[in-house]
Design a protein around this motif. Structure first.
Motif, PDB file in Angstrom:
ATOM      1  N   LYS A  87      18.938  25.644 102.323  1.00 35.22           N
ATOM      2  CA  LYS A  87      18.558  24.971 101.082  1.00 35.22           C
ATOM      3  C   LYS A  87      19.748  24.895 100.128  1.00 35.22           C
ATOM      4  O   LYS A  87      20.015  23.853  99.529  1.00 35.22           O
ATOM      5  N   TYR A  88      20.486  25.997 100.008  1.00 28.70           N
ATOM      6  CA  TYR A  88      21.662  26.031  99.146  1.00 28.70           C
ATOM      7  C   TYR A  88      22.698  25.011  99.611  1.00 28.70           C
ATOM      8  O   TYR A  88      23.244  24.252  98.811  1.00 28.70           O
ATOM      9  N   LEU A  89      22.976  25.003 100.912  1.00 28.34           N
ATOM     10  CA  LEU A  89      23.969  24.070 101.432  1.00 28.34           C
ATOM     11  C   LEU A  89      23.532  22.622 101.232  1.00 28.34           C
ATOM     12  O   LEU A  89      24.348  21.770 100.892  1.00 28.34           O
ATOM     13  N   ALA A  90      22.247  22.366 101.429  1.00 25.24           N
ATOM     14  CA  ALA A  90      21.738  20.998 101.247  1.00 25.24           C
ATOM     15  C   ALA A  90      21.897  20.549  99.802  1.00 25.24           C
ATOM     16  O   ALA A  90      22.112  19.363  99.540  1.00 25.24           O
ATOM     17  N   GLN A  91      21.816  21.469  98.861  1.00 23.15           N
ATOM     18  CA  GLN A  91      21.926  21.127  97.444  1.00 23.15           C
ATOM     19  C   GLN A  91      23.372  21.017  96.980  1.00 23.15           C
ATOM     20  O   GLN A  91      23.655  20.338  95.995  1.00 23.15           O
ATOM     21  N   THR A  92      24.283  21.677  97.673  1.00 23.40           N
ATOM     22  CA  THR A  92      25.661  21.724  97.187  1.00 23.40           C
ATOM     23  C   THR A  92      26.602  20.775  97.924  1.00 23.40           C
ATOM     24  O   THR A  92      27.651  20.427  97.395  1.00 23.40           O
ATOM     25  N   ILE A  93      26.250  20.388  99.135  1.00 15.13           N
ATOM     26  CA  ILE A  93      27.111  19.491  99.892  1.00 15.13           C
ATOM     27  C   ILE A  93      26.669  18.060  99.629  1.00 15.13           C
ATOM     28  O   ILE A  93      25.524  17.700  99.856  1.00 15.13           O
ATOM     29  N   THR A  94      27.591  17.250  99.164  1.00 23.02           N
ATOM     30  CA  THR A  94      27.255  15.860  98.870  1.00 23.02           C
ATOM     31  C   THR A  94      27.226  15.051 100.163  1.00 23.02           C
ATOM     32  O   THR A  94      27.787  15.457 101.191  1.00 23.02           O
ATOM     33  N   LYS A  95      26.590  13.904 100.096  1.00 26.74           N
ATOM     34  CA  LYS A  95      26.524  13.016 101.251  1.00 26.74           C
ATOM     35  C   LYS A  95      27.931  12.593 101.668  1.00 26.74           C
ATOM     36  O   LYS A  95      28.240  12.503 102.854  1.00 26.74           O
ATOM     37  N   GLU A  96      28.794  12.346 100.694  1.00 28.63           N
ATOM     38  CA  GLU A  96      30.172  11.960 100.998  1.00 28.63           C
ATOM     39  C   GLU A  96      30.903  13.072 101.739  1.00 28.63           C
ATOM     40  O   GLU A  96      31.618  12.814 102.718  1.00 28.63           O
ATOM     41  N   GLN A  97      30.724  14.321 101.297  1.00 29.28           N
ATOM     42  CA  GLN A  97      31.362  15.439 101.982  1.00 29.28           C
ATOM     43  C   GLN A  97      30.854  15.546 103.417  1.00 29.28           C
ATOM     44  O   GLN A  97      31.628  15.800 104.349  1.00 29.28           O
ATOM     45  N   MET A  98      29.546  15.374 103.597  1.00 27.87           N
ATOM     46  CA  MET A  98      28.969  15.448 104.937  1.00 27.87           C
ATOM     47  C   MET A  98      29.526  14.337 105.823  1.00 27.87           C
ATOM     48  O   MET A  98      29.894  14.564 106.967  1.00 27.87           O
ATOM     49  N   ASN A  99      29.609  13.115 105.276  1.00 28.12           N
ATOM     50  CA  ASN A  99      30.162  12.000 106.053  1.00 28.12           C
ATOM     51  C   ASN A  99      31.626  12.242 106.421  1.00 28.12           C
ATOM     52  O   ASN A  99      32.045  11.956 107.541  1.00 28.12           O
ATOM     53  N   ASN A 100      32.400  12.766 105.483  1.00 29.01           N
ATOM     54  CA  ASN A 100      33.807  13.076 105.761  1.00 29.01           C
ATOM     55  C   ASN A 100      33.931  14.118 106.871  1.00 29.01           C
ATOM     56  O   ASN A 100      34.762  13.990 107.767  1.00 29.01           O
ATOM     57  N   THR A 101      33.097  15.132 106.810  1.00 32.06           N
ATOM     58  CA  THR A 101      33.113  16.179 107.835  1.00 32.06           C
ATOM     59  C   THR A 101      32.736  15.601 109.193  1.00 32.06           C
ATOM     60  O   THR A 101      33.392  15.882 110.208  1.00 32.06           O
ATOM     61  N   MET A 102      31.687  14.793 109.235  1.00 32.35           N
ATOM     62  CA  MET A 102      31.258  14.188 110.493  1.00 32.35           C
ATOM     63  C   MET A 102      32.341  13.265 111.049  1.00 32.35           C
ATOM     64  O   MET A 102      32.568  13.231 112.259  1.00 32.35           O
ATOM     65  N   ASN A 103      33.018  12.537 110.181  1.00 34.31           N
ATOM     66  CA  ASN A 103      34.111  11.678 110.638  1.00 34.31           C
ATOM     67  C   ASN A 103      35.275  12.489 111.202  1.00 34.31           C
ATOM     68  O   ASN A 103      35.920  12.068 112.162  1.00 34.31           O
ATOM     69  N   MET A 104      35.539  13.643 110.625  1.00 31.77           N
ATOM     70  CA  MET A 104      36.584  14.521 111.158  1.00 31.77           C
ATOM     71  C   MET A 104      36.212  14.980 112.566  1.00 31.77           C
ATOM     72  O   MET A 104      37.048  14.997 113.473  1.00 31.77           O
ATOM     73  N   PHE A 105      34.942  15.362 112.761  1.00 37.56           N
ATOM     74  CA  PHE A 105      34.487  15.765 114.093  1.00 37.56           C
ATOM     75  C   PHE A 105      34.595  14.602 115.077  1.00 37.56           C
ATOM     76  O   PHE A 105      35.049  14.760 116.209  1.00 37.56           O
ATOM     77  N   LYS A 106      34.177  13.430 114.640  1.00 32.63           N
ATOM     78  CA  LYS A 106      34.236  12.247 115.497  1.00 32.63           C
ATOM     79  C   LYS A 106      35.672  11.986 115.930  1.00 32.63           C
ATOM     80  O   LYS A 106      35.955  11.779 117.120  1.00 32.63           O
ATOM     81  N   THR A 107      36.596  12.011 114.990  1.00 30.71           N
ATOM     82  CA  THR A 107      38.006  11.778 115.286  1.00 30.71           C
ATOM     83  C   THR A 107      38.543  12.832 116.251  1.00 30.71           C
ATOM     84  O   THR A 107      39.266  12.518 117.197  1.00 30.71           O
ATOM     85  N   ALA A 108      38.164  14.088 116.020  1.00 27.88           N
ATOM     86  CA  ALA A 108      38.629  15.176 116.884  1.00 27.88           C
ATOM     87  C   ALA A 108      38.124  14.994 118.309  1.00 27.88           C
ATOM     88  O   ALA A 108      38.882  15.141 119.275  1.00 27.88           O
ATOM     89  N   PHE A 109      36.849  14.646 118.468  1.00 28.14           N
ATOM     90  CA  PHE A 109      36.294  14.470 119.801  1.00 28.14           C
ATOM     91  C   PHE A 109      36.897  13.260 120.497  1.00 28.14           C
ATOM     92  O   PHE A 109      37.203  13.297 121.689  1.00 28.14           O
ATOM     93  N   LEU A 110      37.084  12.179 119.776  1.00 29.37           N
ATOM     94  CA  LEU A 110      37.706  11.003 120.362  1.00 29.37           C
ATOM     95  C   LEU A 110      39.148  11.315 120.786  1.00 29.37           C
ATOM     96  O   LEU A 110      39.614  10.870 121.837  1.00 29.37           O
ATOM     97  N   SER A 111      39.834  12.083 119.972  1.00 28.79           N
ATOM     98  CA  SER A 111      41.211  12.464 120.273  1.00 28.79           C
ATOM     99  C   SER A 111      41.261  13.329 121.542  1.00 28.79           C
ATOM    100  O   SER A 111      42.140  13.155 122.378  1.00 28.79           O
TER     101      SER A 111
END
Length: 106
Positions: free
Chosen positions: A75-99
């Motif tokens: 609940k705390y993480l859901a309230q403190t992490i913005t959608k933009e931060q989550m998207n940036n993190t997911m994009n980093m994972f995507k880039t890492a896996f593609l790499s």
């Protein structure tokens, strides 16, 4: 839990030590040093456990403590992490896996 943990591990009564002038750094160092045989140490160990073979042997009370902690943390993480931060993190994972697969952009 902190009070009983200090008492059991160090023999310190915080109700006497804090007003007498225990410095924050000393309190912090003692808190960090609390062992697993104290009330607080046991709860921290329950909350942090994630090994399946240990979780299978947890009591109902241990599962309750762990599950309650995980719900509060999520609940705390859901309230403190913005959608933009989550998207940036997911994009980093995507880039890492593609790499790793040789598909990343060069």
């Amino acid at each position: 839990m902190i009070i009983s943990s200090f008492q059991s591990q160090y023999g310190i009564r915080l109700s006497r030590e804090l007003p007498a002038g225990m410095k924050w750094d000393e309190f912090r160092d003692l808190l960090i040093g609390l062992g697993p045989d104290t009330a607080l140490g046991r709860v921290v160990a329950i909350r942090a456990e994630d090994r399946k073979e240990y979780l299978e042997n947890f009591t109902l009370e241990q599962h309750r403590i762990r599950n309650e902690w995980q719900r509060k943390r999520a609940k705390y993480l859901a309230q403190t992490i913005t959608k933009e931060q989550m998207n940036n993190t997911m994009n980093m994972f995507k880039t890492a896996f593609l790499s790793m697969d040789g598909l990343g952009s060069d």
